[in-house]
Design an enzyme around this catalytic site. Structure first.
Site, PDB file in Angstrom:
ATOM      1  N   ASP A  13      72.106   6.700  39.915  1.00  0.00           N
ATOM      2  CA  ASP A  13      71.688   7.251  38.621  1.00  0.00           C
ATOM      3  C   ASP A  13      72.387   6.578  37.444  1.00  0.00           C
ATOM      4  OD1 ASP A  13      70.206   9.192  40.087  1.00  0.00           O
ATOM      5  OD2 ASP A  13      72.057  10.328  40.346  1.00  0.00           O
ATOM      6  N   GLU A  14      72.691   5.300  37.576  1.00  0.00           N
ATOM      7  CA  GLU A  14      73.392   4.590  36.503  1.00  0.00           C
ATOM      8  C   GLU A  14      72.446   4.148  35.388  1.00  0.00           C
ATOM      9  OE1 GLU A  14      73.425   3.604  39.666  1.00  0.00           O
ATOM     10  OE2 GLU A  14      75.473   3.728  40.428  1.00  0.00           O
ATOM     11  N   LYS A  16      69.563   2.314  36.342  1.00  0.00           N
ATOM     12  CA  LYS A  16      69.039   1.036  36.854  1.00  0.00           C
ATOM     13  C   LYS A  16      67.590   0.829  36.438  1.00  0.00           C
ATOM     14  CE  LYS A  16      70.037   2.058  41.169  1.00  0.00           C
ATOM     15  NZ  LYS A  16      70.873   3.236  41.017  1.00  0.00           N
ATOM     16  N   GLY A  40      64.864   7.989  42.662  1.00  0.00           N
ATOM     17  CA  GLY A  40      63.893   8.511  41.701  1.00  0.00           C
ATOM     18  C   GLY A  40      63.961   7.742  40.401  1.00  0.00           C
ATOM     19  N   HIS A  41      62.824   7.213  39.975  1.00  0.00           N
ATOM     20  CA  HIS A  41      62.778   6.511  38.691  1.00  0.00           C
ATOM     21  C   HIS A  41      61.794   7.255  37.811  1.00  0.00           C
ATOM     22  CE1 HIS A  41      64.594   3.150  40.652  1.00  0.00           C
ATOM     23  NE2 HIS A  41      63.569   2.952  41.434  1.00  0.00           N
ATOM     24  N   GLN A 221      70.180   3.985  44.787  1.00  0.00           N
ATOM     25  CA  GLN A 221      71.454   4.712  44.846  1.00  0.00           C
ATOM     26  C   GLN A 221      72.569   3.845  44.238  1.00  0.00           C
ATOM     27  OE1 GLN A 221      69.613   4.649  48.108  1.00  0.00           O
ATOM     28  NE2 GLN A 221      68.480   6.285  47.149  1.00  0.00           N
ATOM     29  N   GLY A 299      66.056  17.444  40.827  1.00  0.00           N
ATOM     30  CA  GLY A 299      66.262  18.283  39.643  1.00  0.00           C
ATOM     31  C   GLY A 299      67.644  18.925  39.602  1.00  0.00           C
ATOM     32  N   ARG A 300      68.501  18.595  40.610  1.00  0.00           N
ATOM     33  CA  ARG A 300      69.838  19.228  40.646  1.00  0.00           C
ATOM     34  C   ARG A 300      70.684  18.762  39.462  1.00  0.00           C
ATOM     35  NH1 ARG A 300      72.115  17.562  46.437  1.00  0.00           N
ATOM     36  NH2 ARG A 300      70.914  15.704  45.958  1.00  0.00           N
ATOM     37  N   LEU A 329      76.026   4.493  26.512  1.00  0.00           N
ATOM     38  CA  LEU A 329      77.205   4.494  25.639  1.00  0.00           C
ATOM     39  C   LEU A 329      77.013   5.512  24.511  1.00  0.00           C
ATOM     40  CD1 LEU A 329      79.951   3.084  25.103  1.00  0.00           C
ATOM     41  CD2 LEU A 329      78.748   1.594  23.494  1.00  0.00           C
ATOM     42  N   VAL A 409      72.084   1.843  24.571  1.00  0.00           N
ATOM     43  CA  VAL A 409      72.485   2.876  23.601  1.00  0.00           C
ATOM     44  C   VAL A 409      71.396   3.923  23.414  1.00  0.00           C
ATOM     45  CG1 VAL A 409      74.182   1.462  22.382  1.00  0.00           C
ATOM     46  CG2 VAL A 409      71.766   1.357  21.691  1.00  0.00           C
TER      47      VAL A 409
HETATM   48  P1  IMP Z   1      70.342  11.296  51.200  1.00  0.00           P
HETATM   49  O1  IMP Z   1      70.259   9.895  50.729  1.00  0.00           O
HETATM   50  O2  IMP Z   1      69.150  12.137  50.803  1.00  0.00           O
HETATM   51  O3  IMP Z   1      70.653  11.385  52.666  1.00  0.00           O
HETATM   52  O4  IMP Z   1      71.597  11.986  50.463  1.00  0.00           O
HETATM   53  C1  IMP Z   1      72.937  11.580  50.694  1.00  0.00           C
HETATM   54  C2  IMP Z   1      73.752  11.618  49.409  1.00  0.00           C
HETATM   55  O5  IMP Z   1      73.288  10.598  48.537  1.00  0.00           O
HETATM   56  C3  IMP Z   1      73.626  12.927  48.628  1.00  0.00           C
HETATM   57  O6  IMP Z   1      74.861  13.158  47.980  1.00  0.00           O
HETATM   58  C4  IMP Z   1      72.562  12.611  47.590  1.00  0.00           C
HETATM   59  O7  IMP Z   1      72.691  13.428  46.451  1.00  0.00           O
HETATM   60  C5  IMP Z   1      72.909  11.163  47.283  1.00  0.00           C
HETATM   61  N1  IMP Z   1      71.751  10.397  46.790  1.00  0.00           N
HETATM   62  C6  IMP Z   1      70.711   9.912  47.507  1.00  0.00           C
HETATM   63  N2  IMP Z   1      69.866   9.237  46.720  1.00  0.00           N
HETATM   64  C7  IMP Z   1      70.391   9.280  45.477  1.00  0.00           C
HETATM   65  C8  IMP Z   1      69.974   8.698  44.216  1.00  0.00           C
HETATM   66  O8  IMP Z   1      68.953   8.011  44.090  1.00  0.00           O
HETATM   67  N3  IMP Z   1      70.803   8.957  43.154  1.00  0.00           N
HETATM   68  C9  IMP Z   1      71.952   9.676  43.279  1.00  0.00           C
HETATM   69  N4  IMP Z   1      72.361  10.209  44.434  1.00  0.00           N
HETATM   70  C10 IMP Z   1      71.594  10.011  45.519  1.00  0.00           C
END
Ligand code: IMP
Length: 427
Positions: A13-14, A16, A40-41, A221, A299-300, A329, A409
């Site tokens: 979630d940086e 990308k 997720g994008h 990720q 959505g967490r 930033l 920004v």
């Molecule tokens: P999994 O990839 O669904 O098995 O989840 C393993 C860990 O990776 C959990 O902490 C998820 O929240 C995290 N995770 C998986 N995909 C993402 C992503 O795209 N962004 C952020 N965290 C992720």
């Protein structure tokens, strides 16, 4: 320079998506090499918001070819839904998508087991998309590859073995037991649509590189979620680091020219596991609200905290970063001082290297850097930034020892300060 890996330097979630979108403008091919529908994008297609989980963000550029590599785990229903949704919004996908026939398929019963296992003290807090089960079945050599599903004659024996393995698991967690007939009936209509796009992803990328085309490998990720190099066991089940681009696509490391790491100006994490610079209470809440830090897939609410320089140096090392982008930033505007973790203390000893296997015990040591109050979203050059924001960027560059090629920004693609060419090594 023709091949660049874009990789998350934190816990995912940086930002990308935005950076790949900018880089993909100049790319002929965008490749995803690992992970699955856990990513997720959030994309804007003809003014409308669309979230993709499997298709790379590069799909937004109508003439860019897209490749899904063998290292991915692909839920065929999620994939087809994404293709149909984008096509429904006027963006054609099928003619320019190659899906590795070696990528493993995620079946609904694998996702069900993932969700059922997502409780208890050792729970990872997964996205519940079946990622862990699909990768562990692949390693156990009972997985089903997309190429196995192209005809009933091939699909039946492959699915039989997997369903057999899942009956007892489903019983144990009180989930419905899968049957072969149901599984075959589920995949058949999906695969009829997907089959024409199956191919040899390695060959497709090799041909592009031989033709001197620009190829962007889009990581999913982030580094600290890598199965081998992340905060195990609180990780995803694939190799998210830049090296995963080679194994997950089927190209050698000598073909990669540059590795572009993406970091937020602060830190977030979703799911469980160590996060030493995490802010609890109102301080964390206000960073979350300012940065709209909610997961695109689940959505967490994301856990939020200050920038962790040892973690970033670690990401620079394990990925071989040649350049960095610093995103969000603008979210740090308004602070008098910005704490940054510059080293760790364990048992009275200090280290500036990330104690990745000892994070629960390690204590972050913070330095405070002067903040700024101005809204900086209109800045397009470093000179447009307040001096303290400029100093913050220079501090990251100096301490991580990687050139910063972009500073974001704002969410819009125009809200970016471009300092260098990420396709080149260094500025
Ligand atoms: P999994 O990839 O669904 O098995 O989840 C393993 C860990 O990776 C959990 O902490 C998820 O929240 C995290 N995770 C998986 N995909 C993402 C992503 O795209 N962004 C952020 N965290 C992720």
């Amino acid at each position: 320079m023709t091949a660049i890996v874009v990789v998350g330097a934190q816990w995912g979630d940086e930002g990308k998506g935005k950076i790949v979108d900018l880089v993909a403008e100049r790319a002929d091919v965008v490749v995803r090499y690992g992970g699955g529908a856990n990513a997720g994008h959030t994309l804007k297609v003809n003014g409308q918001k669309v979230v993709t989980h499997l298709l790379p963000s590069g799909v937004l550029h109508p003439s860019t070819r897209c490749v899904l590599g063998a290292g991915m785990v692909i839920d065929p229903k999620v994939l087809l839904d994404e293709i149909l949704e984008l096509e429904g919004r006027g963006l054609s996908v099928r003619g320019r998508l190659t899906i590795s026939s070696r990528a493993h398929a995620t079946m609904p019963f694998q996702a069900a087991i993932d969700r059922a296992a997502n409780a208890g003290p050792r729970a990872i807090g997964t996205t519940g998309r079946g990622i862990g089960p699909t990768y562990s079945d692949k390693s156990a050599r009972v997985g089903v590859r997309l190429g196995d599903l192209v005809s009933a004659a091939r699909a039946k024996p492959a699915i039989e073995a997997l369903v057999e393995a899942y009956r007892a698991r489903a019983r144990a967690v009180g989930a419905p037991e899968p049957t072969v007939d149901e599984a075959l009936a589920y995949v058949e209509p999906l695969m009829r649509e997907i089959q024409p796009m199956l191919g040899d992803a390695s060959l497709a990328v090799d041909r592009a590189l031989r033709a001197n085309e620009r190829v962007v490998f889009e990581g999913a990720q982030g580094t600290l979620l890598d199965l081998d190099h992340g905060t195990y066991p609180f990780v995803t089940s694939s190799n998210t680091v830049a090296g995963g681009a080679c194994t997950g696509t089927g190209i050698g490391p000598t073909r990669i020219d540059a590795v572009f790491g993406i970091t937020k100006a602060y830190c977030t994490r979703v799911g469980h596991g160590p996060f030493p610079t995490e802010l609890h209470g109102p301080a964390g809440d206000s960073l979350r609200e300012a940065g709209e830090e909610y997961g695109a897939t689940t959505g967490r609410p994301r856990r939020c905290g200050w920038l962790d320089l040892p973690a970033l140096r670690y990401a620079a090392r394990v990925n071989g970063l040649t350049a960095l982008a610093v995103t969000k930033l603008d979210i740090l505007s308004g602070y008098d001082e910005i704490p940054v973790c510059t080293k760790y203390r364990i048992d009275d000893a200090h280290t500036s290297e990330l104690p990745v296997d000892d994070l629960e015990r390690a204590e972050p040591v913070f330095e405070r850097f002067p903040g700024w109050k101005e809204n900086i979203s209109k800045a397009r050059t470093l000179d447009d930034l307040p001096a303290t924001a400029r100093a913050y960027i220079a501090m990251i560059e100096a301490r991580v020892e990687v050139n910063i090629a972009m500073v974001s920004v704002g969410a819009d693609r125009a809200e970016t300060i471009v300092l260098g060419d990420p396709f080149a090594r260094g500025r």
